[in-house]
Design a protein around this motif. Structure first.
Motif, PDB file in Angstrom:
ATOM      1  N   UNK A 114     -36.243  15.064  55.465  1.00  0.00           N
ATOM      2  CA  UNK A 114     -37.165  16.129  55.031  1.00  0.00           C
ATOM      3  C   UNK A 114     -38.414  15.577  54.339  1.00  0.00           C
ATOM      4  N   UNK A 115     -38.346  14.335  53.856  1.00  0.00           N
ATOM      5  CA  UNK A 115     -39.486  13.795  53.112  1.00  0.00           C
ATOM      6  C   UNK A 115     -40.746  13.695  53.969  1.00  0.00           C
ATOM      7  N   UNK A 116     -40.581  13.695  55.288  1.00  0.00           N
ATOM      8  CA  UNK A 116     -41.747  13.633  56.182  1.00  0.00           C
ATOM      9  C   UNK A 116     -42.349  15.011  56.438  1.00  0.00           C
ATOM     10  N   UNK A 117     -41.579  16.067  56.198  1.00  0.00           N
ATOM     11  CA  UNK A 117     -41.961  17.404  56.649  1.00  0.00           C
ATOM     12  C   UNK A 117     -43.280  17.937  56.063  1.00  0.00           C
ATOM     13  N   UNK A 118     -43.522  17.842  54.737  1.00  0.00           N
ATOM     14  CA  UNK A 118     -44.798  18.374  54.224  1.00  0.00           C
ATOM     15  C   UNK A 118     -46.025  17.688  54.833  1.00  0.00           C
ATOM     16  N   UNK A 119     -45.949  16.368  55.024  1.00  0.00           N
ATOM     17  CA  UNK A 119     -47.055  15.658  55.664  1.00  0.00           C
ATOM     18  C   UNK A 119     -47.215  16.059  57.117  1.00  0.00           C
ATOM     19  N   UNK A 141     -43.434  10.046  50.239  1.00  0.00           N
ATOM     20  CA  UNK A 141     -42.822   8.725  50.389  1.00  0.00           C
ATOM     21  C   UNK A 141     -41.904   8.396  49.215  1.00  0.00           C
ATOM     22  N   UNK A 142     -42.218   8.938  48.047  1.00  0.00           N
ATOM     23  CA  UNK A 142     -41.378   8.701  46.861  1.00  0.00           C
ATOM     24  C   UNK A 142     -39.994   9.318  47.069  1.00  0.00           C
ATOM     25  N   UNK A 143     -39.969  10.555  47.570  1.00  0.00           N
ATOM     26  CA  UNK A 143     -38.689  11.220  47.830  1.00  0.00           C
ATOM     27  C   UNK A 143     -37.904  10.453  48.880  1.00  0.00           C
ATOM     28  N   UNK A 144     -38.591  10.013  49.933  1.00  0.00           N
ATOM     29  CA  UNK A 144     -37.926   9.256  50.988  1.00  0.00           C
ATOM     30  C   UNK A 144     -37.364   7.945  50.477  1.00  0.00           C
ATOM     31  N   UNK A 145     -38.153   7.223  49.673  1.00  0.00           N
ATOM     32  CA  UNK A 145     -37.708   5.928  49.142  1.00  0.00           C
ATOM     33  C   UNK A 145     -36.525   6.104  48.191  1.00  0.00           C
TER      34      UNK A 145
END
Length: 309
Positions: A35-40, A93-97
């Motif tokens: 989901x971390x990619x979704x807003x971008x 990217x912070x959430x993804x990392x």
């Protein structure tokens, strides 16, 4: 003797059993990483739709000088808008990392999958936090990102189970600072900007299509094209663009709901770990996973129609 062996086996099973919330942590990590990619991706969809509208509008300009001027202006608008896309990806990217780091701590199979990349997770998180803090006023404390990174650096030198017992509670607690700060930024700053963009996009779509139809109709009449061919050719364009715009709006709703789910699910996991709950927060993590499936479904549909007017 047989009973002693059985008792030993049962004791061993109890010793290696994991708390109920471990399953929820894994679900959270995997869902949130995706989901971390979704807003971008959402911002990118809005940017691409605006660009396609300008291309469509430019197609009804029949002067070469005006066409070039219109295309140059479209490229300038796209470059300016994609700064917002990049900024959103930087925050996410912070959430993804963090999600990757959490999975590496909680899931041995995931750790084996990424293998040598484990050492890079701490650097990746610190880099993402530094980029975010440089760009925005509401900053993430260095202590939060630094602590999470320091735990990841110990994964190779300490058995995972021992590492979990020693650090998991504080790891997830520090993660709450990261998750809450970024999710609040996304649901306030980014959501407000996107809401504003989508409202103007509705008007732009309507105005551009009206102008497109008026100009095309005049041109078709001038070269004496059968009106039926005109309708057959261009009405499907309008319908496809309208459906695409509706799906972008739906993607906005589902993405922002999922960002809230990330925060809610992480809060529930943090509480479960802190209280050593016997039952994991299944409802919150299940809702997070279901939201991910919805976002992926809409994105897949949008990407399938992206290159066709």
């Amino acid at each position: 003797m047989r009973y002693l062996v059985l008792l030993f086996m049962l004791s061993g099973c109890v010793a290696v059993s994991k708390p109920a919330y471990f399953k929820n942590v894994e679900t959270f990590g995997r869902s949130t990483r995706s989901l971390s990619y979704a807003p971008g991706d959402l911002y990118q969809q809005v940017s691409d739709f605006r660009f396609d509208l300008r291309l469509l509008s430019g197609a009804t300009v029949f002067s070469s000088e005006e066409v070039i001027a219109s295309l140059d202006k479209s490229v300038e608008f796209k470059k300016a808008f994609e700064e917002n896309v990049t900024a959103t990806y930087d925050a996410c990217n912070i959430i993804g990392a963090y999600s990757e780091a959490l999975l590496a701590l909680i899931d041995e199979s995931y750790q084996r999958t990424i293998n040598d990349e484990t050492a890079d997770l701490g650097v990746k998180l610190n880099t993402a936090v530094a980029a975010y803090n440089k760009r925005y006023s509401k900053r993430i404390p260095k202590t939060a990102g630094g602590f999470v990174a320091s735990v990841i650096n110990e994964i190779g030198s300490m058995k995972l189970k021992k590492l979990q017992q020693k650090y998991l509670k504080e790891f997830v607690d520090s993660g709450s600072v990261i998750i809450n700060t970024v999710c609040d930024f996304l649901t306030a700053y980014v959501a407000t900007g996107l809401e504003r963009e989508l409202s103007t996009l509705d008007r732009q779509f309507k105005n551009n299509m009206l102008s497109f139809y008026d100009n095309i109709q005049k041109y078709q009449e001038k070269i004496q094209v059968n009106p039926y061919n005109y309708l057959k050719e261009y009405n499907p364009i309008y319908l496809r663009m309208k459906e695409r715009l509706e799906n972008i709006r739906l993607l906005y709703d589902k993405t922002m709901a999922s960002v809230k789910n990330i925060k809610t699910a992480h809060d529930a996991i943090n509480t479960a770990i802190a209280t050593k709950a016997k039952k994991g927060p299944d409802e919150q993590t299940d809702e997070l996973y279901a939201g991910l499936q919805e976002v992926n479904r809409i994105l897949k549909k949008l990407n399938a129609t992206k290159d066709s007017f």
